[in-house]
Scaffold this active site. Structure first.
Site, short mmCIF file in Angstrom:
data_model
loop_
_atom_site.label_atom_id
_atom_site.label_comp_id
_atom_site.label_asym_id
_atom_site.label_seq_id
_atom_site.Cartn_x
_atom_site.Cartn_y
_atom_site.Cartn_z
CG HIS A 133 -1.75 1.17 1.45
ND1 HIS A 133 -3.10 1.18 1.19
CD2 HIS A 133 -1.45 2.41 1.90
CE1 HIS A 133 -3.58 2.38 1.48
NE2 HIS A 133 -2.59 3.15 1.91
CD GLU A 134 1.46 3.56 3.70
OE1 GLU A 134 1.38 4.47 2.86
OE2 GLU A 134 0.66 3.47 4.66
CB ILE A 135 5.79 0.34 -2.12
CG1 ILE A 135 6.84 0.15 -1.01
CG2 ILE A 135 6.46 0.33 -3.50
CD1 ILE A 135 7.50 -1.21 -1.00
#
Length: 164
Positions: A133-135
């Protein structure tokens, strides 16, 4: 340590790829500290520098307060298993709405620590979901883009109602 203003959806900065970190100094440590404070205040379990309007590839995750935060500089996925899982996701930039997103069940990550040392980490379950999600966010892919058009449109309408 400072709680910073979070960029809200649909700000175009959330759909721009972040720049790699090249300088590992006190400024980077301050940014990581500010991200942690901002994430805890939101509240959330993950945040990136683009969430506060800074185009740098920095991620802070804290799934368990007792275990403490993890900081990832310039993270990239170098391997992902074929198996997929579905998990509820949301964003500090779009508070109040969540939906189920499909992700790889297990991944291997390469990143740098705050001193610039290269690290690798394997993750599964919720941690693997958070990494992906964060990448995605660092790559300019806001999580709602992973939903079908119909689900995305419904979710955006719910979010817009909450903002009134």
């Amino acid at each position: 340590m400072t709680v910073r203003l979070i960029v809200k959806y649909p700000d175009p900065r959330l759909r721009a790829a972040a720049e790699p970190v090249t300088t590992f100094d006190e400024g980077l440590r301050k940014l990581a500290d500010d991200l942690l404070d901002t994430m805890r205040a939101a509240p959330g379990i993950g945040i990136t520098a683009p969430h506060i309007g800074i185009s740098k590839r920095v991620v802070v995750l804290e799934l368990d307060r007792a275990a403490g935060p993890k900081i990832y500089i310039n993270p990239e996925i170098v391997w992902a298993c074929e198996e997929k899982i579905r998990h509820q996701e949301g964003s500090v930039s779009m508070p109040g709405v969540v939906d189920e997103v499909e992700r790889h069940a297990r991944i291997r990550l390469r990143y740098q620590d705050l001193d610039g040392n290269e690290q690798t980490e394997e993750s599964d379950g919720l941690l693997a979901v958070c990494h992906q999600h964060e990448i995605d966010q660092l790559d300019g892919i806001f999580w709602v883009q992973r939903l079908s058009r119909l689900r995305r449109e419904r979710l955006i309408k719910r979010y817009e109602k909450l903002q009134r």
